[in-house]
Write an enzyme that holds these catalytic residues in place. Structure first.
Site, mmCIF file in Angstrom:
data_model
loop_
_atom_site.group_PDB
_atom_site.id
_atom_site.type_symbol
_atom_site.label_atom_id
_atom_site.label_comp_id
_atom_site.label_asym_id
_atom_site.label_seq_id
_atom_site.Cartn_x
_atom_site.Cartn_y
_atom_site.Cartn_z
ATOM 1 N N SER A 32 0.962 -1.139 0.171
ATOM 2 C CA SER A 32 0.003 0.012 0.142
ATOM 3 C C SER A 32 0.845 1.298 -0.092
ATOM 4 C CB SER A 32 -0.967 -0.085 1.076
ATOM 5 O OG SER A 32 -1.892 0.837 1.278
ATOM 6 N N ASP B 222 -2.599 6.183 -3.685
ATOM 7 C CA ASP B 222 -1.410 5.403 -3.050
ATOM 8 C C ASP B 222 -0.955 4.400 -3.761
ATOM 9 O OD1 ASP B 222 -3.546 3.836 -2.518
ATOM 10 O OD2 ASP B 222 -2.783 3.102 -0.510
ATOM 11 N N ASP C 63 -1.227 1.063 -3.992
ATOM 12 C CA ASP C 63 -2.113 0.089 -4.783
ATOM 13 C C ASP C 63 -3.387 0.721 -5.082
ATOM 14 O OD1 ASP C 63 -3.005 0.336 -1.920
ATOM 15 O OD2 ASP C 63 -3.462 -1.733 -1.932
ATOM 16 N N ASP D 87 -5.924 1.949 -3.523
ATOM 17 C CA ASP D 87 -7.311 1.975 -2.562
ATOM 18 C C ASP D 87 -7.735 3.081 -1.872
ATOM 19 O OD1 ASP D 87 -5.404 1.766 -0.766
ATOM 20 O OD2 ASP D 87 -6.027 -0.350 0.081
#
Length: 448
Positions: free
Chosen positions: A99, A239, A241, A243
């Site tokens: 992340s 960010d 990834d 999400d």
């Protein structure tokens, strides 16, 4: 939380905490677990970290060795893995990402067949296998050995899904995107270009070591400057990834997750589409959000910190909108997890349909100054429940009244107590945070 799997998967420094052996065993167990009565199918996505390729191959080797098929989405976002898993009948999905963490960290997030985070009991079984507490699993032989399948088509279908959600063309809109040199680089620009925007993209040249480095939603100042420099109408930062989503208005001002919840919540309420006229927040959401919601007739729930808890509350109560200040926003009609690009499209819907700037839509929320300090302690529970500390916290809460709040909570991962105060000024926040910390020190609860 388990030994390896926390609230957001198995995460740590690559080849230090999380190794290829771990990844292989995760793949071995999942391939066997889901393949006991049929040929299992597991879909894998990854972000742009150097180590993501290593873990992808290790997972695929484990999955196929157990007789299941591994479908590779390649570089893609966490929400796309969730979407593909639940819409294309996969047994489970895996996202390789840490992340918003630095590039040298990585993680394995497992998603069940419904597109949700994997159940804790399955993660516990995987941990037991990793630690050798269960017998060795059988290896597939001959024609039963699994195969890997290039599945970029799944990612393309997800892109088509996002494009289909837009209610209007973005023609002539000058829109900025900060892709954090991460997963969004392969998707976000394609979506906005297809919708007719004049798309300005930064931090979309990943090299394996620059993900989240001075860019993306955790370094929003970079996008703020870019908006002012290019005179953009609106911009969004993701960010690693993708999400999470943090927005920037036409003046270069930040519109965080709390403001996005308000803007989208109020719009959905006006449309009669906000179930129960309620949004789901966490205890870290700003007091200003709640005051604005009170005025707008929007009810709210408060959960523990973590999008997992937000989503659990949404499912239990059939609410359609929830999220965190950090930009994890869940629109349950379209997704089962936070989705940064989807969130940006939902914000764009409000901007386009109401024909208002983002700054105008956000101006009804007065964000209260907030100061948070972390205090290292010998024992979190002892420190949190110390009678003198409780008395000090109650005194601050009484002094602030309706014009602020204090929140003292235990860290879920460190020997740390977090002391947060919201109030009218930074000076008031600082004063009351230090007041509580001084009591902790006087009670000899602080270790450094």
């Amino acid at each position: 939380m388990g030994k390896y799997f926390g609230t957001d998967g198995f995460r740590g420094e690559a080849n230090e905490v999380l190794t290829v052996e771990h990844a292989f065993k995760v793949g071995r167990y999942l391939g066997w677990y889901y393949g006991q009565d049929h040929k299992a199918r597991v879909v894998i996505g990854k972000d742009t970290r150097r180590s993501s390729y290593m873990f992808e191959y290790a997972l695929a080797a484990g999955i196929t060795a157990s007789g299941a098929d591994a479908y590779l989405l390649h570089v893609t976002t966490t929400p796309s893995v969730s979407y593909v898993t639940r819409t294309e009948d996969f047994d489970c999905g895996i996202m390789i990402s840490a992340s918003h963490n630095p590039y040298y960290d990585n993680g394995i997030k497992i998603i069940n067949g419904k597109g949700h985070k994997m159940e804790a009991e399955v993660e516990e079984k995987i941990e037991a296998y990793i630690d050798g507490k269960v017998g060795e699993l059988p290896l597939a032989k001959k024609e039963n050995i699994g195969r890997t399948v290039d599945y970029a088509a799944g990612r393309n279908r997800y892109i088509g899904h996002l494009i289909s959600l837009a209610t209007r063309s973005f023609k002539n809109m000058r829109i900025g995107l900060d892709c954090a040199n991460g997963s969004a680089f392969a998707i976000a620009k394609s979506v906005y270009d297809a919708l007719g925007a004049k798309t300005y993209v930064i931090n979309n040249e990943p090299d394996g070591t620059n993900i989240n480095t001075n860019c993306g939603s955790t370094h929003i100042e970079v996008l703020q400057e870019y908006v002012r420099e290019k005179n953009l109408d609106i911009a969004f930062a993701f960010d690693g990834d993708a999400d999470r989503c943090i927005a920037v208005d036409e003046n270069g001002e930040v519109v965080n997750g709390d403001l996005i919840l308000y803007i989208c919540g109020k719009y959905l309420k006006e449309q009669g589409r906000l179930n129960g006229d309620t949004i789901v927040t966490t205890i870290m959401s700003n007091l200003g959000l709640y005051k604005a919601c009170d005025k707008a007739g929007i009810r709210y729930e408060k959960t523990a910190v973590g999008d997992k808890y937000v989503y659990e509350n949404m499912v239990k109560n059939n609410f359609c909108l929830g999220g965190e200040q950090s930009g994890h926003i869940i629109f349950s009609k379209y997704a089962t997890t936070g989705d940064g690009i989807l969130t940006s499209l939902m914000v764009m819907e409000v901007v386009m349909e109401k024909k208002q700037t983002l700054s105008k839509l956000a101006e009804e929320v007065k964000i209260y100054p907030q100061i948070l300090k972390n205090v290292r302690v010998a024992d979190k529970k002892t420190a949190r429940e110390n009678p003198e500390v409780v008395k000090a916290v109650d005194a601050v809460a009484k002094a602030l009244g309706d014009d602020g709040r204090i929140l003292v909570r235990e860290s879920g991962t460190e020997p740390v107590i977090r002391v947060m105060v919201e109030a009218a000024t930074d000076e008031i926040c600082e004063k009351y945070v230090d007041q509580v910390i001084d009591v902790m020190k006087a009670q000899r609860l602080v270790t450094e």
